[in-house]
Design an enzyme around this catalytic site. Sequence first.
Site, mmCIF file in Angstrom:
data_model
loop_
_atom_site.group_PDB
_atom_site.id
_atom_site.type_symbol
_atom_site.label_atom_id
_atom_site.label_comp_id
_atom_site.label_asym_id
_atom_site.label_seq_id
_atom_site.Cartn_x
_atom_site.Cartn_y
_atom_site.Cartn_z
ATOM 1 N N ASN A 149 45.330 8.895 63.021
ATOM 2 C CA ASN A 149 45.063 8.400 61.606
ATOM 3 C C ASN A 149 46.744 8.996 61.244
ATOM 4 O OD1 ASN A 149 44.687 10.894 61.545
ATOM 5 N ND2 ASN A 149 44.475 11.580 60.311
ATOM 6 N N LYS A 172 48.261 13.832 74.861
ATOM 7 C CA LYS A 172 47.220 13.275 74.580
ATOM 8 C C LYS A 172 47.037 12.631 73.435
ATOM 9 C CE LYS A 172 42.863 11.738 74.213
ATOM 10 N NZ LYS A 172 43.097 10.659 74.526
ATOM 11 N N GLY A 226 41.927 16.695 65.271
ATOM 12 C CA GLY A 226 40.807 15.666 65.426
ATOM 13 C C GLY A 226 39.534 16.260 64.699
ATOM 14 N N GLY A 231 36.874 19.303 68.938
ATOM 15 C CA GLY A 231 37.251 20.622 68.937
ATOM 16 C C GLY A 231 36.512 21.698 69.093
ATOM 17 N N GLU A 248 42.689 21.768 64.208
ATOM 18 C CA GLU A 248 43.291 21.250 63.497
ATOM 19 C C GLU A 248 42.382 19.914 62.962
ATOM 20 O OE1 GLU A 248 46.060 21.655 60.741
ATOM 21 O OE2 GLU A 248 47.037 23.266 61.895
ATOM 22 N N CYS A 282 43.017 13.840 57.108
ATOM 23 C CA CYS A 282 42.449 14.858 56.755
ATOM 24 C C CYS A 282 42.314 15.962 55.096
ATOM 25 C CB CYS A 282 42.331 15.635 58.329
ATOM 26 S SG CYS A 282 44.799 16.123 58.270
ATOM 27 N N GLU A 458 49.839 25.227 62.012
ATOM 28 C CA GLU A 458 51.056 24.125 62.798
ATOM 29 C C GLU A 458 51.664 24.316 61.497
ATOM 30 O OE1 GLU A 458 51.202 23.250 65.761
ATOM 31 O OE2 GLU A 458 48.902 22.219 66.356
HETATM 32 P P1 NAD Z 1 38.514 12.381 67.420
HETATM 33 O O1 NAD Z 1 38.263 14.014 67.739
HETATM 34 O O2 NAD Z 1 37.465 11.892 67.799
HETATM 35 O O3 NAD Z 1 39.632 12.505 68.593
HETATM 36 C C1 NAD Z 1 41.189 12.898 68.445
HETATM 37 C C2 NAD Z 1 41.318 13.220 70.267
HETATM 38 O O4 NAD Z 1 40.772 14.018 71.037
HETATM 39 C C3 NAD Z 1 41.902 11.898 70.728
HETATM 40 O O5 NAD Z 1 42.991 12.098 71.635
HETATM 41 C C4 NAD Z 1 40.347 11.769 71.538
HETATM 42 O O6 NAD Z 1 40.955 10.101 72.599
HETATM 43 C C5 NAD Z 1 39.543 13.682 72.225
HETATM 44 N N1 NAD Z 1 39.228 13.258 72.205
HETATM 45 C C6 NAD Z 1 38.063 13.092 71.717
HETATM 46 N N2 NAD Z 1 36.324 13.730 72.887
HETATM 47 C C7 NAD Z 1 37.460 14.729 72.826
HETATM 48 C C8 NAD Z 1 36.360 15.656 73.712
HETATM 49 N N3 NAD Z 1 35.310 15.873 73.916
HETATM 50 N N4 NAD Z 1 37.240 16.636 74.624
HETATM 51 C C9 NAD Z 1 38.611 16.527 74.585
HETATM 52 N N5 NAD Z 1 39.651 15.759 73.424
HETATM 53 C C10 NAD Z 1 38.315 14.345 73.350
HETATM 54 O O7 NAD Z 1 39.056 12.028 66.396
HETATM 55 P P2 NAD Z 1 40.120 11.415 65.609
HETATM 56 O O8 NAD Z 1 38.633 10.469 65.673
HETATM 57 O O9 NAD Z 1 40.808 10.613 66.362
HETATM 58 O O10 NAD Z 1 40.425 11.681 64.067
HETATM 59 C C11 NAD Z 1 40.152 11.445 63.002
HETATM 60 C C12 NAD Z 1 39.979 13.578 62.821
HETATM 61 O O11 NAD Z 1 40.951 13.724 63.023
HETATM 62 C C13 NAD Z 1 38.931 13.686 61.466
HETATM 63 O O12 NAD Z 1 37.669 14.552 61.289
HETATM 64 C C14 NAD Z 1 40.098 14.470 60.995
HETATM 65 O O13 NAD Z 1 40.141 15.323 59.544
HETATM 66 C C15 NAD Z 1 41.156 15.012 61.933
HETATM 67 N N6 NAD Z 1 42.194 15.509 62.200
HETATM 68 C C16 NAD Z 1 42.161 16.785 61.034
HETATM 69 C C17 NAD Z 1 43.714 17.094 61.313
HETATM 70 C C18 NAD Z 1 44.102 18.373 60.182
HETATM 71 O O14 NAD Z 1 45.433 18.767 60.383
HETATM 72 N N7 NAD Z 1 43.585 19.035 60.060
HETATM 73 C C19 NAD Z 1 44.770 15.941 61.200
HETATM 74 C C20 NAD Z 1 44.719 14.864 61.298
HETATM 75 C C21 NAD Z 1 43.235 14.272 61.934
#
Ligand code: NAD
Length: 477
Positions: A149, A172, A226, A231, A248, A282, A458
Amino acid sequence: MTRHLNYLHGEPVPPSTDAWIAQMDPRTSQRIGDVAASGPADVARAVASSQQALPAWRALRPSERGRVLVALGRVIRQQAALLGEIESRETGKPGREMPALADLVAQFFEYYGGVAGAMDGELVNVGPAYHSYALREPFGVVGVILPWNAPLHQAARAIAPALAAGNTVVAKPSEFTSGSLLALARLAVEQAGLPPGVLNVLVGTGPEIGPALAEHPDVRKISFTGSVRAGQALGHIAAERILPLTLELGGKSANIVFADADLAAAAPGAARGFTWNSGQWCAAGTRLLVQRSIHDAFVEQLVEAVAQIRVGPEHEAAAGPITTRAQYDKILSYFDIAEAEGARAAIGGRLPSDPRLQQGWFIEPTVYVGCTNQMRIAREEIFGPVLCVIPFEDEADAVRIANDSPFGLAAGLWSRDIGRVHRVAAQLEAGRIVVNEYGGGFVQNPCGGYKLSGYGREQGLGALEHYMQQKSVIIRL
Ligand code: NAD
């Protein structure tokens, strides 16, 4: 058509798998290129490179590491057009936002370059019979896993403190938006003087390379931004390995409007709070709590403000498309959920009528009224431009509703009563509270979550600490 390879030890490297992921343009839903689908062998190669680069990088004086990071900040400013073009194409973000983004990304490297060494240790006075001190040392190789995002922003805020602290990094990015970080890593080596291997970028899907990175014995810390789901998966691995983790995660942040607020400012502020980046943010303020005495009048003002927000593919648009097809489908599914739950769309809640917008993944900003805090649309992170408006009676009721959420990432507060502002801010379970505007925050402000929104922080000086471990030295004199 672009073809994104890994960037390892200062070179573009194809994936050992020879597998590729199609990359799509969110504005048109057409394929624009391919991205490496790396596998565990590529993880091993990336970590070996970062491990090799580690001794020389951590042995540099902090000010020397800082000089390289500040130089990278300058390069980012010089190359803002290139980085902005890639980021805008991959995410769909409006082009007009890109100069501000480059400025923010540069600030992370400049800030952490400037404070490198500021938390390296302290003298500990335990009396005249001893000389004792506490050192802070880098962990070693840090894995940084990132979402789609806000690719460069999230990358910079984790990578800059990790490098400043003397770690090397294997990053990554999301498989949907790898290009801008790959370009940044190349610029870092070719134009800012970052030694090869200090920042490696590994491209591929999360399940394929994320766990392999966290399980690698030479990876000593993971910073993850993510979803809660991913997480948690990393948390299991970290528990087995006793691996330090910064998480995060998601949010469902409350934006609270009291009757005494400057409503003319609060209405456009609340509109921007859930539509910026098309709600793919987020910390988006997606639960709007409005004091009941002004509820109806305020919703009218809010709907007027939302109606002004132009969604589209243009450079000048206020909001672009949703970045991924899966996310677009998920948001649309919440329109049905909202209707079934009895919420009413005061604006939006359907596909855009403009056929141009139907070619890509565009969603109209949507405001639901008649919501309760128990509805799914108020409890689950939708991650799109969808707002639920919930009335409250008084201060205590506002705090109760705001805190009644599995998440605790951010909150907004609109009031002219300074006493109330401090009272409410003290009671909110959220990692960041912004008053009389929504969102905001600076590189210097710590950022992170309560509850399901994560742990560790962070940004700010304290983030350096999250990338270091302490060692006590106690000398009997
Ligand atoms: P996601 O968890 O699907 O993916 C995030 C990253 O993790 C990607 O690089 C993905 O390839 C990797 N990933 C996916 N499954 C994994 C696993 N099993 N093990 C290790 N890595 C894995 O999230 P997204 O859809 O890319 O992003 C949206 C989410 O991120 C939302 O929930 C949003 O709130 C959150 N986000 C949080 C913050 C914050 O600062 N708190 C900032 C931005 C986004």
